[in-house]
Design a protein around this motif. Sequence first.
Motif, PDB file in Angstrom:
ATOM      1  N   ALA A 145      -6.709   7.742  -0.672  1.00 19.84           N
ATOM      2  CA  ALA A 145      -6.897   6.186  -0.327  1.00 19.84           C
ATOM      3  C   ALA A 145      -7.593   5.636  -1.084  1.00 19.84           C
ATOM      4  N   SER A 146      -7.273   4.633  -1.560  1.00 15.39           N
ATOM      5  CA  SER A 146      -7.996   3.703  -2.573  1.00 15.39           C
ATOM      6  C   SER A 146      -8.136   2.213  -2.330  1.00 15.39           C
ATOM      7  N   ASP A 147      -8.987   1.227  -2.802  1.00 21.19           N
ATOM      8  CA  ASP A 147      -8.991  -0.062  -2.567  1.00 21.19           C
ATOM      9  C   ASP A 147      -9.321  -0.391  -1.059  1.00 21.19           C
ATOM     10  N   MET A 148     -10.378   0.525  -0.636  1.00 20.76           N
ATOM     11  CA  MET A 148     -10.640   0.335   0.907  1.00 20.76           C
ATOM     12  C   MET A 148     -11.549  -0.473   0.962  1.00 20.76           C
ATOM     13  N   GLY A 149     -11.540  -1.611   1.592  1.00 18.04           N
ATOM     14  CA  GLY A 149     -12.520  -2.550   2.137  1.00 18.04           C
ATOM     15  C   GLY A 149     -13.031  -3.455   0.796  1.00 18.04           C
ATOM     16  N   GLU A 150     -14.263  -4.246   1.249  1.00 18.92           N
ATOM     17  CA  GLU A 150     -14.754  -5.098   0.144  1.00 18.92           C
ATOM     18  C   GLU A 150     -15.292  -4.442  -0.984  1.00 18.92           C
ATOM     19  N   LYS A 151     -15.770  -3.136  -0.787  1.00 13.52           N
ATOM     20  CA  LYS A 151     -16.215  -2.337  -1.971  1.00 13.52           C
ATOM     21  C   LYS A 151     -14.907  -1.848  -2.738  1.00 13.52           C
ATOM     22  N   ARG A 152     -14.091  -1.792  -2.313  1.00 12.07           N
ATOM     23  CA  ARG A 152     -12.656  -1.069  -2.789  1.00 12.07           C
ATOM     24  C   ARG A 152     -13.013   0.308  -3.154  1.00 12.07           C
ATOM     25  N   LEU A 206      -3.150   7.954   8.799  1.00 12.15           N
ATOM     26  CA  LEU A 206      -2.131   7.239   7.644  1.00 12.15           C
ATOM     27  C   LEU A 206      -1.672   5.821   8.219  1.00 12.15           C
ATOM     28  N   ALA A 207      -1.392   5.499   9.391  1.00 10.81           N
ATOM     29  CA  ALA A 207      -1.266   4.238   9.757  1.00 10.81           C
ATOM     30  C   ALA A 207      -2.440   3.097   9.504  1.00 10.81           C
ATOM     31  N   GLU A 208      -3.444   3.660   9.616  1.00  8.97           N
ATOM     32  CA  GLU A 208      -4.623   2.752   9.287  1.00  8.97           C
ATOM     33  C   GLU A 208      -4.845   2.453   7.791  1.00  8.97           C
ATOM     34  N   LEU A 209      -4.600   3.666   6.978  1.00  8.50           N
ATOM     35  CA  LEU A 209      -4.681   3.549   5.617  1.00  8.50           C
ATOM     36  C   LEU A 209      -3.706   2.712   5.047  1.00  8.50           C
ATOM     37  N   GLU A 210      -2.625   2.623   5.713  1.00  7.20           N
ATOM     38  CA  GLU A 210      -1.248   1.962   5.064  1.00  7.20           C
ATOM     39  C   GLU A 210      -1.671   0.547   5.239  1.00  7.20           C
ATOM     40  N   GLN A 211      -2.499   0.035   6.138  1.00  6.61           N
ATOM     41  CA  GLN A 211      -2.770  -1.405   6.455  1.00  6.61           C
ATOM     42  C   GLN A 211      -3.739  -1.816   5.670  1.00  6.61           C
ATOM     43  N   LYS A 212      -4.938  -0.969   5.464  1.00  2.00           N
ATOM     44  CA  LYS A 212      -6.146  -1.264   4.630  1.00  2.00           C
ATOM     45  C   LYS A 212      -6.329  -0.926   3.299  1.00  2.00           C
ATOM     46  N   GLY A 213      -5.462  -0.073   2.743  1.00  2.00           N
ATOM     47  CA  GLY A 213      -5.684   0.363   1.412  1.00  2.00           C
ATOM     48  C   GLY A 213      -4.325   0.683   0.699  1.00  2.00           C
ATOM     49  N   LYS A 214      -4.507   1.578  -0.267  1.00  2.00           N
ATOM     50  CA  LYS A 214      -3.397   1.936  -1.022  1.00  2.00           C
ATOM     51  C   LYS A 214      -3.550   3.453  -0.984  1.00  2.00           C
ATOM     52  N   LEU A 215      -2.421   4.011  -0.936  1.00  2.00           N
ATOM     53  CA  LEU A 215      -2.407   5.657  -0.828  1.00  2.00           C
ATOM     54  C   LEU A 215      -1.676   6.366  -2.139  1.00  2.00           C
ATOM     55  N   HIS A 216      -2.451   7.268  -2.948  1.00  2.00           N
ATOM     56  CA  HIS A 216      -1.949   7.988  -4.057  1.00  2.00           C
ATOM     57  C   HIS A 216      -1.757   9.303  -3.549  1.00  2.00           C
ATOM     58  N   ALA A 217      -0.551  10.026  -4.067  1.00  2.00           N
ATOM     59  CA  ALA A 217      -0.095  11.299  -3.828  1.00  2.00           C
ATOM     60  C   ALA A 217      -0.697  12.186  -5.168  1.00  2.00           C
ATOM     61  N   ALA A 218      -1.524  13.249  -5.043  1.00  2.00           N
ATOM     62  CA  ALA A 218      -1.629  14.088  -5.991  1.00  2.00           C
ATOM     63  C   ALA A 218      -1.032  15.511  -5.685  1.00  2.00           C
ATOM     64  N   LEU A 219      -0.360  15.907  -6.659  1.00  2.00           N
ATOM     65  CA  LEU A 219       0.528  17.195  -6.176  1.00  2.00           C
ATOM     66  C   LEU A 219      -0.592  18.255  -6.371  1.00  2.00           C
ATOM     67  N   VAL A 220      -0.478  19.065  -5.122  1.00  2.00           N
ATOM     68  CA  VAL A 220      -1.081  20.262  -4.994  1.00  2.00           C
ATOM     69  C   VAL A 220      -0.331  21.535  -5.345  1.00  2.00           C
ATOM     70  N   PHE A 221       0.815  21.548  -4.942  1.00  2.19           N
ATOM     71  CA  PHE A 221       1.781  22.803  -5.075  1.00  2.19           C
ATOM     72  C   PHE A 221       3.043  22.452  -4.792  1.00  2.19           C
ATOM     73  N   ARG A 222       3.971  23.135  -5.649  1.00  5.54           N
ATOM     74  CA  ARG A 222       5.398  22.948  -5.489  1.00  5.54           C
ATOM     75  C   ARG A 222       6.012  24.423  -5.820  1.00  5.54           C
TER      76      ARG A 222
END
Length: 280
Positions: A145-152, A206-222
């Motif tokens: 989660a990024s850009d969370m709150g005033e402090k981003r 995830l519902a909270e993060l969707e509303q309050k910030g941005k989500l980035h997906a970092a690939l761990v395994f395929r």
Amino acid sequence: MKKLLKNRIVIGLVCIILSLIICFGLTPMFNNALKAKVSLVRVNTEIHKGDRITEKMLITVEAGGYNLPGNVVYRKEDAVGKYANADLYKGDYILESKLSDTPMLKNAYLGKLNGQNLAISVSVKTFAAGLSGKLEAGDIVTLIASDMGEKRETLILPELQYVEIIAATASSGADRDAQADAEKGEEQELASTITVLATFQQARLLAELEQKGKLHAALVFRGDSVQAGKFLEEQQRVLDELYAEEKTETGEMVKDEAVAAEVSAAKDELFNVGGEQNGD
């Protein structure tokens, strides 16, 4: 002695007669069966699971009739118009068990939900956030989660360390299949959302993060599902520790006080971020 000789003679004659029957009766019949040819249907081009089968996808050939599966398809008309419920490759025989009269359910992966997990979609708000369009179903990712709150602020939460993607969906609503698109030479439509398999606690987060910030997906395994399962088992272990429950003397389920206090403090900080600017 005479009886013994007579018995041997009788047994010998029987053996000779049986040998003649086998040599001049059964053996030719067996050879004829091996040489017998039958017409049956083979796949003429690769057919993907869920595809509707057309006549151009099939070819009729002659093959030895001995030891064929009992449910092999002999006539094109018995396959044309039906749907493949497994991948079929050029040269394959078609078995009745691999055909279906009805198309596969769209988004069939949603039918695997058993009440213990949820399917929840989150937005891919930038090209980079979705791993440059390379995310696929089955990937294990860490959601940041990024850009969370005033402090981003940027937060990496233990609840979202290993999450399984079950679909990457374009803005048109169609699920992306990067491998299939590449094989067909089609232009890949970028995913605008990803759908993940989540517990109730993860879904709420995830519902909270969707509303309050941005989500980035970092690939761990395929890769293979066995190894992927190990990551998911580790994630479940973490969740069990964070949301540990124990029974009181009255038999009611309550959170362990120490764990509850730790989780509550972390969540309060997260969920209250930006509260002032939203007037909460």
